[in-house]
Design a protein around this motif. Structure first.
Motif, PDB file in Angstrom:
ATOM      1  N   GLY A 105       9.427 147.606  18.160  1.00 39.46           N
ATOM      2  CA  GLY A 105       8.998 148.352  18.441  1.00 39.46           C
ATOM      3  C   GLY A 105      10.913 148.821  17.679  1.00 39.46           C
ATOM      4  N   SER A 106      10.784 150.191  17.783  1.00 36.53           N
ATOM      5  CA  SER A 106      12.316 150.591  16.624  1.00 36.53           C
ATOM      6  C   SER A 106      12.948 150.609  17.964  1.00 36.53           C
ATOM      7  CB  SER A 106      11.917 151.549  16.100  1.00 36.53           C
ATOM      8  OG  SER A 106      11.314 152.724  16.292  1.00 36.53           O
ATOM      9  N   ASN A 107      12.274 151.081  19.450  1.00 34.28           N
ATOM     10  CA  ASN A 107      12.605 150.933  20.608  1.00 34.28           C
ATOM     11  C   ASN A 107      13.776 150.231  20.651  1.00 34.28           C
ATOM     12  OD1 ASN A 107      12.380 154.118  21.907  1.00 34.28           O
ATOM     13  ND2 ASN A 107      10.154 153.401  21.335  1.00 34.28           N
ATOM     14  N   TYR A 122      15.007 162.938  20.087  1.00 33.25           N
ATOM     15  CA  TYR A 122      14.197 161.651  20.612  1.00 33.25           C
ATOM     16  C   TYR A 122      15.016 161.783  21.583  1.00 33.25           C
ATOM     17  CZ  TYR A 122      11.669 157.957  20.850  1.00 33.25           C
ATOM     18  OH  TYR A 122      10.329 156.785  21.017  1.00 33.25           O
ATOM     19  N   THR A 163      17.903 162.379  13.763  1.00 33.09           N
ATOM     20  CA  THR A 163      16.610 161.852  13.452  1.00 33.09           C
ATOM     21  C   THR A 163      15.998 162.929  12.539  1.00 33.09           C
ATOM     22  OG1 THR A 163      16.751 161.400  16.062  1.00 33.09           O
ATOM     23  CG2 THR A 163      14.881 161.807  14.755  1.00 33.09           C
ATOM     24  N   ASN A 216      11.961 165.289  15.904  1.00 28.58           N
ATOM     25  CA  ASN A 216      11.219 164.935  16.910  1.00 28.58           C
ATOM     26  C   ASN A 216      11.972 165.533  18.281  1.00 28.58           C
ATOM     27  OD1 ASN A 216       9.388 164.259  19.247  1.00 28.58           O
ATOM     28  ND2 ASN A 216       9.094 162.168  19.486  1.00 28.58           N
ATOM     29  N   ASP A 259      17.156 157.713  12.637  1.00 26.76           N
ATOM     30  CA  ASP A 259      15.832 157.336  12.304  1.00 26.76           C
ATOM     31  C   ASP A 259      14.818 158.332  11.645  1.00 26.76           C
ATOM     32  OD1 ASP A 259      13.522 156.947  14.032  1.00 26.76           O
ATOM     33  OD2 ASP A 259      14.872 157.258  15.996  1.00 26.76           O
ATOM     34  N   ALA A 285      11.607 157.399  11.740  1.00 31.44           N
ATOM     35  CA  ALA A 285      10.026 157.453  12.576  1.00 31.44           C
ATOM     36  C   ALA A 285       9.130 157.782  11.518  1.00 31.44           C
ATOM     37  CB  ALA A 285      10.029 157.502  14.137  1.00 31.44           C
ATOM     38  N   TYR A 286       9.096 159.526  11.524  1.00 31.19           N
ATOM     39  CA  TYR A 286       8.242 159.508  10.550  1.00 31.19           C
ATOM     40  C   TYR A 286       8.343 159.842   9.165  1.00 31.19           C
ATOM     41  CZ  TYR A 286       7.528 161.028  15.547  1.00 31.19           C
ATOM     42  OH  TYR A 286       7.464 160.923  16.911  1.00 31.19           O
ATOM     43  N   THR A 319       9.507 152.726  11.775  1.00 27.84           N
ATOM     44  CA  THR A 319       8.880 151.546  12.789  1.00 27.84           C
ATOM     45  C   THR A 319       7.315 151.793  11.776  1.00 27.84           C
ATOM     46  OG1 THR A 319       7.864 152.007  14.404  1.00 27.84           O
ATOM     47  CG2 THR A 319       7.853 154.419  13.467  1.00 27.84           C
ATOM     48  N   SER A 332       4.694 152.452  14.165  1.00 28.23           N
ATOM     49  CA  SER A 332       4.129 152.978  14.832  1.00 28.23           C
ATOM     50  C   SER A 332       3.174 154.770  14.731  1.00 28.23           C
ATOM     51  CB  SER A 332       4.610 153.564  15.631  1.00 28.23           C
ATOM     52  OG  SER A 332       5.064 152.033  16.808  1.00 28.23           O
ATOM     53  N   LYS A 333       3.845 154.610  13.058  1.00 32.64           N
ATOM     54  CA  LYS A 333       3.123 156.067  13.421  1.00 32.64           C
ATOM     55  C   LYS A 333       2.790 156.421  12.332  1.00 32.64           C
ATOM     56  CE  LYS A 333       5.897 157.307  17.133  1.00 32.64           C
ATOM     57  NZ  LYS A 333       7.074 157.185  17.129  1.00 32.64           N
ATOM     58  N   ARG A 380       3.666 146.903  17.933  1.00 35.06           N
ATOM     59  CA  ARG A 380       4.902 147.012  18.518  1.00 35.06           C
ATOM     60  C   ARG A 380       5.719 146.401  17.464  1.00 35.06           C
ATOM     61  NH1 ARG A 380       5.574 150.648  20.148  1.00 35.06           N
ATOM     62  NH2 ARG A 380       7.700 150.175  21.360  1.00 35.06           N
TER      63      ARG A 380
HETATM   64  C1  LIG Z   1       7.720 157.204  18.209  1.00 31.41           C
HETATM   65  C2  LIG Z   1       9.350 157.991  17.562  1.00 31.41           C
HETATM   66  C3  LIG Z   1       9.897 155.807  17.448  1.00 31.41           C
HETATM   67  C4  LIG Z   1       9.378 155.055  17.579  1.00 31.41           C
HETATM   68  O1  LIG Z   1       9.323 153.816  18.493  1.00 31.41           O
HETATM   69  P1  LIG Z   1       9.025 152.642  18.470  1.00 31.41           P
HETATM   70  O2  LIG Z   1       9.173 152.153  19.360  1.00 31.41           O
HETATM   71  O3  LIG Z   1       8.262 152.148  17.154  1.00 31.41           O
HETATM   72  O4  LIG Z   1       7.089 152.861  18.779  1.00 31.41           O
HETATM   73  C5  LIG Z   1      11.377 156.691  17.383  1.00 31.41           C
HETATM   74  N1  LIG Z   1      12.241 157.178  17.030  1.00 31.41           N
HETATM   75  C6  LIG Z   1      11.519 158.342  16.935  1.00 31.41           C
HETATM   76  C7  LIG Z   1      12.268 159.493  17.151  1.00 31.41           C
HETATM   77  C8  LIG Z   1       9.914 158.920  17.466  1.00 31.41           C
HETATM   78  O5  LIG Z   1       9.303 159.860  18.168  1.00 31.41           O
END
Ligand SMILES: *Cc1c(COP(=O)(O)O)cnc(C)c1O
Length: 376
Positions: free
Chosen positions: A103-105, A129, A174, A178, A207, A209-210, A234, A236-237, A245
Motif C-alpha cells: 500500500g502507498s501508506n 488525507y 496531495t 482527498n 501523493d 493516489a487518485y 497506489t 488501491s483506487k 495492498r
Molecule cells: C487511498 C489513499 C491512499 C492509498 O493508500 P493505500 O495504502 O495504497 O491503499 C494514499 N493516499 C491517499 C491520499 C489516499 O486517499
C-alpha cells in the motif's frame, strides 16, 4: 470489562505506551454492512474474470517456492510498474526510479522513517488525507497543519510562507487531494518545491493516489532533475485492488536507496508480487473502468449541483458536497436510506465515492430526499 486474563479495568492507558499515542484513536472509516457503500473511495467494480484466473495462475506458480523468501527488491514488479508509469505518465522511468510496498501508506511510512522521525517535522495542507498526519505521529515526526483556501485550493503564497516559517523536513502535496478532490498544477508544486529547498532542503512528496481519475496529467515528469521530489501512487483506487495492498513511488534512484535503509527485509510477499504482476497485465481493462468512473464522477457533480448542493471541483473518484449546517446529521440521514458516505470532519461537507451507475442513482435519490426534507 473482565479480560481473559482476569484483569479488570485494565486498558490502553495503563500500558507503558508512548506519550504521543495516549488518548488517540486508530484510523477508521466505519465498515458498516449497508446496501450502498460509497465511503472509502474504493473502485466498485470487482476484478474481471480473466484477471481473477490469471492471478490464480501466477499465485500458484509463486506458491511452489513459498519455502523461499520473496525477491527482496521486487525487481520484476518494479520493472513493470516503471513501464506502466512510462506509458501513462508521459515521462520515462526505470526500475531504479521505482519502489513498491504494501500500500502507498507503507511507502509513505518508509519515507517518513527515512526522512522524518524524532526531532523532524512534516507539513500537509489541510483538509487533506488524514493518514499523512497519523503516519507522521507513528514515526515520531512532528506534524504541521498548513493552510488551504476557503475553496480548498492551495494558496501558493501562504503555503510558501508556512514552509519558510517551519522549515519542515517533509512536505506533502496531495493531488488530487482527498477529501476535497482538488488537483494542483505543476506550477504550484514547483513553487512549493523551491520554497522547501530554500528552507531546508526537504523532501517533497506528491501523493497521486487518485491521479488516474484526474482531468490533468500526472505530475510525474517533475521528478526530472529534482532528487528531493517523490511521486507516490497506489493500486488501491484506479486498479480496483484495495485488497491487494500495493503502493509504489517514483523518484531519483537515491530515494529508492534511502527507503531500503528502513524497509523490513522481504516486506513484499511473493503472493503480493505475483498478484500485482497479474493485475498489471490487465492494465488496459482496468483503465477502461476508470473511464466509466470518471464519467460517473462528472455526472455526480452535475446532478448534485442541479439538486442545489455546493460541490467542490473534483479530479478524483469521489465528490465533496455540502453545505450542511450539521454534516454528521446529514450523514446519518443518508445512511438511514441505505447509503454510506463519508464524514471526514470537514465542517459542512461530506464526501461520496463514485460507484456503479446504480449505486450513484441510489445516492442521488437519497440526497434529493434529504434536500426536500431540509427545505420543508
Ligand atoms: C487511498 C489513499 C491512499 C492509498 O493508500 P493505500 O495504502 O495504497 O491503499 C494514499 N493516499 C491517499 C491520499 C489516499 O486517499
Amino acid at each position: 470489562m473482565e479480560g481473559a486474563d482476569g484483569m479488570t479495568g485494565f486498558g490502553l492507558d495503563d500500558l507503558p505506551l508512548r506519550d504521543e499515542l495516549r488518548g488517540k484513536s486508530p484510523y477508521g472509516a466505519p465498515q458498516l454492512d449497508v446496501p450502498v457503500q460509497l465511503n472509502t473511495n474504493e473502485n466498485p467494480y470487482e476484478l474481471p474474470e480473466p484477471l481473477v484466473r490469471r492471478i490464480a495462475e501466477r499465485v500458484a506458480e509463486a506458491a511452489r517456492t513459498l519455502n523461499r523468501y520473496p525477491d527482496r527488491d521486487a525487481v520484476e514488479l518494479r520493472t513493470e510498474l516503471a513501464a506502466y508509469l512510462t506509458r501513462t505518465g508521459k515521462h520515462p522511468v526505470g526500475k531504479e526510479n521505482v519502489w513498491a510496498a504494501n500500500g502507498s501508506n507503507e511507502v509513505l511510512q518508509q519515507l517518513l522513517q527515512a526522512f522524518g522521525g524524532p526531532g523532524r517535522t512534516a507539513i500537509g495542507f489541510e483538509p487533506s488525507y488524514s493518514m499523512h498526519a497519523l503516519i507522521a505521529r507513528g514515526t515520531g515526526t512532528g506534524w504541521i497543519s498548513g493552510p488551504r483556501r476557503e475553496d480548498f485550493t492551495i494558496d501558493v503564497a501562504a503555503a510558501r510562507r508556512a514552509i519558510a516559517e517551519h522549515a519542515p523536513d517533509v512536505v506533502f502535496i496531495t493531488s488530487p487531494n482527498n477529501p476535497t478532490g482538488t488537483a494542483v498544477d505543476a506550477g504550484t508544486v514547483l513553487a512549493l518545491y523551491e520554497a522547501a529547498q530554500a528552507a531546508k532542503p526537504s523532501l517533497v512528496v506528491v501523493d497521486e493516489a487518485y491521479v488516474e481519475f484526474s482531468h490533468r496529467d500526472s505530475l510525474l515528469p517533475l521528478i526530472e532533475g529534482r532528487p528531493n521530489l517523490v511521486v507516490s501512487r497506489t493500486m488501491s483506487k484506479a486498479f480496483g485492488a484495495a485488497g491487494l495492498r500495493l503502493g509504489y513511488l517514483a523518484a531519483h534512484p537515491a530515494v529508492v536507496d534511502a527507503v531500503q535503509l528502513v524497509r523490513l527485509p522481504y516486506h513484499l510477499s511473493a503472493v503480493t508480487q505475483a498478484t500485482a504482476l497479474a493485475a498489471l497485465e490487465h492494465t488496459d481493462t482496468l483503465l477502461g473502468y476508470v473511464e466509466q468512473l470518471k464519467a460517473e464522477r462528472d455526472r455526480l457533480v452535475a446532478e448534485l449541483r442541479a439538486i442545489g448542493y455546493e460541490v467542490t471541483e473534483s479530479d478524483a473518484n469521489f465528490v465533496q458536497f455540502g453545505r450542511f449546517e450539521d454534516s454528521h446529521t446529514a450523514w446519518q440521514r443518508i445512511l438511514d436510506q441505505g447509503v454510506l458516505v463519508r464524514d471526514n470532519g470537514v465542517p459542512g461537507w461530506l464526501r461520496v465515492t463514485a460507484g456503479t451507475p446504480q449505486e450513484n442513482d441510489a445516492f442521488l435519490e437519497a440526497v434529493r430526499a434529504l434536500k426536500k426534507e431540509q427545505q420543508a
